[in-house]
Scaffold this motif. Structure first.
Motif, short mmCIF file in Angstrom:
data_model
loop_
_atom_site.label_atom_id
_atom_site.label_comp_id
_atom_site.label_asym_id
_atom_site.label_seq_id
_atom_site.Cartn_x
_atom_site.Cartn_y
_atom_site.Cartn_z
N GLN A 195 -6.03 -5.98 2.92
CA GLN A 195 -6.68 -4.68 2.80
C GLN A 195 -7.21 -4.42 1.40
O GLN A 195 -8.33 -3.97 1.22
N PHE A 196 -6.40 -4.69 0.38
CA PHE A 196 -6.77 -4.29 -0.97
C PHE A 196 -7.39 -5.39 -1.81
O PHE A 196 -8.10 -5.11 -2.77
N ARG A 197 -7.07 -6.64 -1.52
CA ARG A 197 -7.60 -7.77 -2.26
C ARG A 197 -7.43 -7.64 -3.77
O ARG A 197 -8.31 -7.98 -4.55
N ARG A 198 -6.28 -7.09 -4.17
CA ARG A 198 -5.92 -6.94 -5.58
C ARG A 198 -4.49 -7.43 -5.74
O ARG A 198 -3.55 -6.65 -5.71
N VAL A 250 -2.48 -8.63 -8.17
CA VAL A 250 -1.57 -8.27 -9.26
C VAL A 250 -0.85 -6.95 -8.99
O VAL A 250 0.39 -6.90 -9.04
N PRO A 251 -1.55 -5.85 -8.69
CA PRO A 251 -0.80 -4.62 -8.42
C PRO A 251 0.04 -4.70 -7.15
O PRO A 251 1.09 -4.05 -7.05
N ILE A 252 -0.35 -5.53 -6.19
CA ILE A 252 0.45 -5.70 -4.98
C ILE A 252 1.76 -6.42 -5.32
O ILE A 252 2.85 -5.99 -4.93
N VAL A 253 1.67 -7.51 -6.08
CA VAL A 253 2.87 -8.27 -6.47
C VAL A 253 3.78 -7.39 -7.32
O VAL A 253 5.01 -7.37 -7.11
N LEU A 254 3.22 -6.65 -8.27
CA LEU A 254 4.03 -5.75 -9.09
C LEU A 254 4.68 -4.65 -8.24
O LEU A 254 5.83 -4.27 -8.48
N GLY A 255 3.96 -4.17 -7.25
CA GLY A 255 4.50 -3.16 -6.34
C GLY A 255 5.64 -3.71 -5.49
O GLY A 255 6.66 -3.05 -5.29
N ILE A 256 5.47 -4.94 -5.00
CA ILE A 256 6.52 -5.58 -4.22
C ILE A 256 7.76 -5.78 -5.09
O ILE A 256 8.89 -5.51 -4.66
N PHE A 257 7.56 -6.24 -6.32
CA PHE A 257 8.68 -6.44 -7.24
C PHE A 257 9.42 -5.14 -7.50
O PHE A 257 10.65 -5.08 -7.39
N THR A 258 8.68 -4.09 -7.81
CA THR A 258 9.29 -2.78 -8.10
C THR A 258 10.06 -2.26 -6.90
O THR A 258 11.21 -1.82 -7.03
N ALA A 304 -4.57 3.82 0.83
CA ALA A 304 -4.48 3.72 -0.63
C ALA A 304 -4.64 5.07 -1.30
O ALA A 304 -5.31 5.20 -2.31
N ARG A 305 -4.02 6.06 -0.74
CA ARG A 305 -4.13 7.43 -1.25
C ARG A 305 -3.64 7.52 -2.70
O ARG A 305 -4.15 8.32 -3.48
N TYR A 306 -2.65 6.72 -3.07
CA TYR A 306 -2.05 6.80 -4.40
C TYR A 306 -2.38 5.59 -5.27
O TYR A 306 -1.73 5.37 -6.28
N GLY A 307 -3.32 4.79 -4.88
CA GLY A 307 -3.64 3.57 -5.61
C GLY A 307 -2.90 2.39 -5.00
O GLY A 307 -1.94 2.55 -4.24
N VAL A 308 -3.34 1.19 -5.34
CA VAL A 308 -2.78 -0.01 -4.74
C VAL A 308 -1.31 -0.19 -5.11
O VAL A 308 -0.47 -0.47 -4.25
N PHE A 309 -0.97 -0.04 -6.39
CA PHE A 309 0.41 -0.25 -6.83
C PHE A 309 1.36 0.73 -6.14
O PHE A 309 2.35 0.33 -5.53
N ALA A 310 1.09 2.03 -6.24
CA ALA A 310 1.98 3.04 -5.66
C ALA A 310 2.05 2.91 -4.14
O ALA A 310 3.14 3.05 -3.55
#
Length: 191
Positions: A30-33, A35-43, A97-103
């Motif tokens: 969906q997002f094709r980004r 880095v923020p997805i991996v960081l989000g998964i980690f968090t 993605a209401r809050y951005g990819v990371f959130a």
């Protein structure tokens, strides 16, 4: 070190084909980004597994060593059976993605992990081993080992992995841990 390595290995194997790995595929598509997805998964994983680990450590204060040995042993054996049941995620359940990819990733992944096989495994592992930090770091590493390739390589990589074999290996490890726990192996590690 044993708690870290066992936790990482079990969760990495258990996560392959799990609903949260399927969610990682969906987020990546969906997002094709990545880095923020991996960081989000980690968090999300650190938060979720720290909570699960704390719950597992708390269980050790409620039960005596003998009762805990039986609960953990049977729990690991139950996990061996549960790991053989394939997970599915609704393809229409794409997070907005209401809050951005990371959130969005943090929220979706944290919620999807609630009551998931790997979260329950983290509870049991934290109850089994004395080092909460080693268990949480290990289960987090296991999640990342399974999910980072899912984000970067997508479903094409997953179709090359024989899920039945991976789940069978994970089930054997869970069963072996359960039997060893029931037989009293590592009694010094419990409680």
């Amino acid at each position: 070190m044993e708690a870290f390595l066992i936790s990482a290995g079990i969760v990495a194997l258990a996560e392959i084909g799990d609903k949260t790995q399927l969610l990682a595929f969906l987020l990546a598509a969906q997002f094709r980004r990545p880095v923020p997805i991996v960081l989000g998964i980690f968090t999300a994983t650190v938060l979720n597994h720290a909570f699960a680990g704390a719950a597992g450590a708390f269980v050790t204060t409620l039960l005596g060593p003998d009762a805990l040995r039986w609960v953990l042993g049977l729990s690991f054996i139950a996990m061996a059976g549960w790991i053989l049941v394939p997970d599915e995620i609704d393809e229409d359940a794409r997070p907005a993605a209401r809050y951005g990819v990371f959130a969005t990733t943090v929220i979706a992944f944290f919620l999807a992990e609630m009551g998931d096989k790997t979260q329950i495994a983290t509870v049991a592992l934290a109850a089994r081993f004395d080092s909460l930090a080693a268990v949480v770091m290990g289960t987090t590493l296991g999640m990342m080992l399974a999910n980072v390739p899912a984000v970067y390589l997508g479903r094409s990589a997953a179709t090359r992995v024989p899920l039945k074999l991976v789940h069978g290996i994970a089930a054997l490890i869970f069963a072996a841990l359960g039997v060893a726990t029931l037989l009293g192996a590592g009694d010094g590690l419990i409680g």
